[in-house]
Write an enzyme that holds these catalytic residues in place. Structure first.
Site, PDB file in Angstrom:
ATOM      1  N   ALA A   1      36.038   6.113  40.692  1.00 52.33           N
ATOM      2  CA  ALA A   1      35.876   5.922  42.143  1.00 52.33           C
ATOM      3  C   ALA A   1      35.202   4.587  42.462  1.00 52.33           C
ATOM      4  O   ALA A   1      35.498   3.962  43.488  1.00 52.33           O
ATOM      5  CB  ALA A   1      35.075   7.072  42.732  1.00 52.33           C
TER       6      ALA A   1
ATOM      7  N   ASP B   1      41.060  -2.508  33.085  1.00 47.71           N
ATOM      8  CA  ASP B   1      40.298  -2.033  31.928  1.00 47.71           C
ATOM      9  C   ASP B   1      39.124  -2.980  31.764  1.00 47.71           C
ATOM     10  O   ASP B   1      39.291  -4.208  31.781  1.00 47.71           O
ATOM     11  CB  ASP B   1      41.139  -1.976  30.651  1.00 47.71           C
ATOM     12  CG  ASP B   1      40.476  -1.064  29.624  1.00 47.71           C
ATOM     13  OD1 ASP B   1      40.385   0.153  29.886  1.00 47.71           O
ATOM     14  OD2 ASP B   1      40.015  -1.569  28.580  1.00 47.71           O
ATOM     15  N   SER B   2      37.952  -2.418  31.648  1.00 43.70           N
ATOM     16  CA  SER B   2      36.762  -3.255  31.669  1.00 43.70           C
ATOM     17  C   SER B   2      35.733  -2.733  30.691  1.00 43.70           C
ATOM     18  O   SER B   2      35.858  -1.623  30.172  1.00 43.70           O
ATOM     19  CB  SER B   2      36.195  -3.326  33.092  1.00 43.70           C
ATOM     20  OG  SER B   2      36.225  -2.056  33.712  1.00 43.70           O
TER      21      SER B   2
ATOM     22  N   LYS C   1      28.205  -8.559  44.848  1.00 45.64           N
ATOM     23  CA  LYS C   1      28.696  -8.202  43.516  1.00 45.64           C
ATOM     24  C   LYS C   1      30.132  -8.702  43.342  1.00 45.64           C
ATOM     25  O   LYS C   1      30.456  -9.344  42.344  1.00 45.64           O
ATOM     26  CB  LYS C   1      28.629  -6.690  43.277  1.00 45.64           C
ATOM     27  CG  LYS C   1      29.197  -6.316  41.911  1.00 45.64           C
ATOM     28  CD  LYS C   1      29.195  -4.840  41.575  1.00 45.64           C
ATOM     29  CE  LYS C   1      29.977  -4.620  40.269  1.00 45.64           C
ATOM     30  NZ  LYS C   1      30.104  -3.218  39.887  1.00 45.64           N
TER      31      LYS C   1
HETATM   32  P1  ITT Z   1      39.871   4.281  34.435  1.00 53.51           P
HETATM   33  O1  ITT Z   1      40.306   4.062  33.012  1.00 53.51           O
HETATM   34  O2  ITT Z   1      40.375   5.550  35.046  1.00 53.51           O
HETATM   35  O3  ITT Z   1      40.132   3.078  35.301  1.00 53.51           O
HETATM   36  P2  ITT Z   1      37.168   4.211  33.293  1.00 53.51           P
HETATM   37  O4  ITT Z   1      35.821   4.370  33.907  1.00 53.51           O
HETATM   38  O5  ITT Z   1      37.506   5.087  32.109  1.00 53.51           O
HETATM   39  O6  ITT Z   1      38.257   4.418  34.471  1.00 53.51           O
HETATM   40  P3  ITT Z   1      37.365   1.857  31.600  1.00 53.51           P
HETATM   41  O7  ITT Z   1      38.056   2.590  30.503  1.00 53.51           O
HETATM   42  O8  ITT Z   1      37.861   0.509  31.993  1.00 53.51           O
HETATM   43  O9  ITT Z   1      37.380   2.693  32.956  1.00 53.51           O
HETATM   44  O10 ITT Z   1      35.831   1.787  31.220  1.00 53.51           O
HETATM   45  C1  ITT Z   1      34.979   0.885  31.817  1.00 53.51           C
HETATM   46  C2  ITT Z   1      33.537   1.256  31.481  1.00 53.51           C
HETATM   47  O11 ITT Z   1      32.707   0.148  31.806  1.00 53.51           O
HETATM   48  C3  ITT Z   1      33.031   2.433  32.321  1.00 53.51           C
HETATM   49  O12 ITT Z   1      32.025   3.109  31.610  1.00 53.51           O
HETATM   50  C4  ITT Z   1      32.459   1.749  33.526  1.00 53.51           C
HETATM   51  O13 ITT Z   1      31.444   2.495  34.161  1.00 53.51           O
HETATM   52  C5  ITT Z   1      31.912   0.441  32.936  1.00 53.51           C
HETATM   53  N1  ITT Z   1      32.077  -0.616  33.924  1.00 53.51           N
HETATM   54  C6  ITT Z   1      33.227  -1.295  34.202  1.00 53.51           C
HETATM   55  N2  ITT Z   1      33.046  -2.116  35.234  1.00 53.51           N
HETATM   56  C7  ITT Z   1      31.751  -1.963  35.620  1.00 53.51           C
HETATM   57  C8  ITT Z   1      30.977  -2.515  36.650  1.00 53.51           C
HETATM   58  O14 ITT Z   1      31.496  -3.360  37.522  1.00 53.51           O
HETATM   59  N3  ITT Z   1      29.713  -2.135  36.746  1.00 53.51           N
HETATM   60  C9  ITT Z   1      29.185  -1.254  35.896  1.00 53.51           C
HETATM   61  N4  ITT Z   1      29.847  -0.651  34.906  1.00 53.51           N
HETATM   62  C10 ITT Z   1      31.142  -1.002  34.766  1.00 53.51           C
END
Ligand code: ITT
Length: 195
Positions: free
Chosen positions: A10, A66-67, A171
């Site tokens: 979300a 993906d992050s 941000k």
């Molecule tokens: P979807 O795959 O459904 O998009 P996810 O949360 O599993 O959701 P990822 O596999 O890309 O997404 O994992 C990214 C992780 O890094 C996840 O734990 C996020 O909370 C964290 N993360 C990514 N961007 C962030 C941000 O801008 N601020 C804080 N944490 C972030």
């Protein structure tokens, strides 16, 4: 034009909506019926897999993110495994603070990485990557954002703030996701023109 954002996170959905707000597109959430594929160890492959799954299932242009958080003192971990570093945000943050206990300020460097991907129902796809450099704090600070934001600081000296202390617009201006999706936005006219 309708574009599906292939995420179950979300916080990402909220941010990408704001980052792309000026574009002539309708950004729609991923229908509950669409299953996202399991993730591997490569941001770009993971992001493309999510976008492709959503484009195939919905028949719309789809985008995904993906992050992850790369921590120097952990050799770049957890990186693409950041979501799998713990069961929820609180336990992921607690594990990170434990892992860095006793690590000096100078050695707490880290970066957020985001690969934004797009995929069309006719099988085309591509990516854009954004990075945000910062460092891991010794304790949580701030209530905004999501994920690791309360322990990730940007800026130096008196100007340093956790990402959870920044307003949403602040941000997005500096974040990995802001950078990646502004680049993806610039690619959209070419993507939608090609048939
Ligand atoms: P979807 O795959 O459904 O998009 P996810 O949360 O599993 O959701 P990822 O596999 O890309 O997404 O994992 C990214 C992780 O890094 C996840 O734990 C996020 O909370 C964290 N993360 C990514 N961007 C962030 C941000 O801008 N601020 C804080 N944490 C972030």
């Amino acid at each position: 034009m309708q574009i599906v954002l292939a995420t179950r996170n979300a916080g990402k959905l909220r941010e990408v909506r704001t980052i792309l707000a000026g574009l002539p597109i309708g950004l729609v959430a991923l229908p509950d019926s669409v299953e996202l594929p399991p993730e591997g160890d490569d941001y770009a492959a993971n992001a493309i897999d999510k976008a492709v799954a959503a484009a195939r299932a919905t028949g719309h242009l789809a985008i995904a993110d993906d992050s992850g958080l790369e921590v120097d003192a952990l050799g770049g971990a957890p990186g693409p495994f950041s979501a799998r570093y713990g069961a929820d945000d609180a336990s992921r943050i607690a594990r990170m603070l434990d892992a860095l206990e006793g690590v000096a300020d100078a050695d707490r460097g880290a970066r957020f990485v985001c690969v934004a991907a797009w995929a069309t129902p006719d099988g085309r796809s591509g990516t854009a990557r954004g990075v945000c450099e910062g460092r891991i704090l010794r304790a949580r600070s701030g209530a905004g954002g999501f994920g690791y934001d309360p322990i990730f600081a940007v800026g130096v000296g008196a100007a340093a703030r956790s990402m959870a202390e920044l307003a949403a617009a602040e941000k997005n201006a500096v974040s990995h996701r802001g950078r990646a999706f502004r680049m993806l936005a610039a690619m959209l006219p070419g993507i939608t023109a090609a048939r």
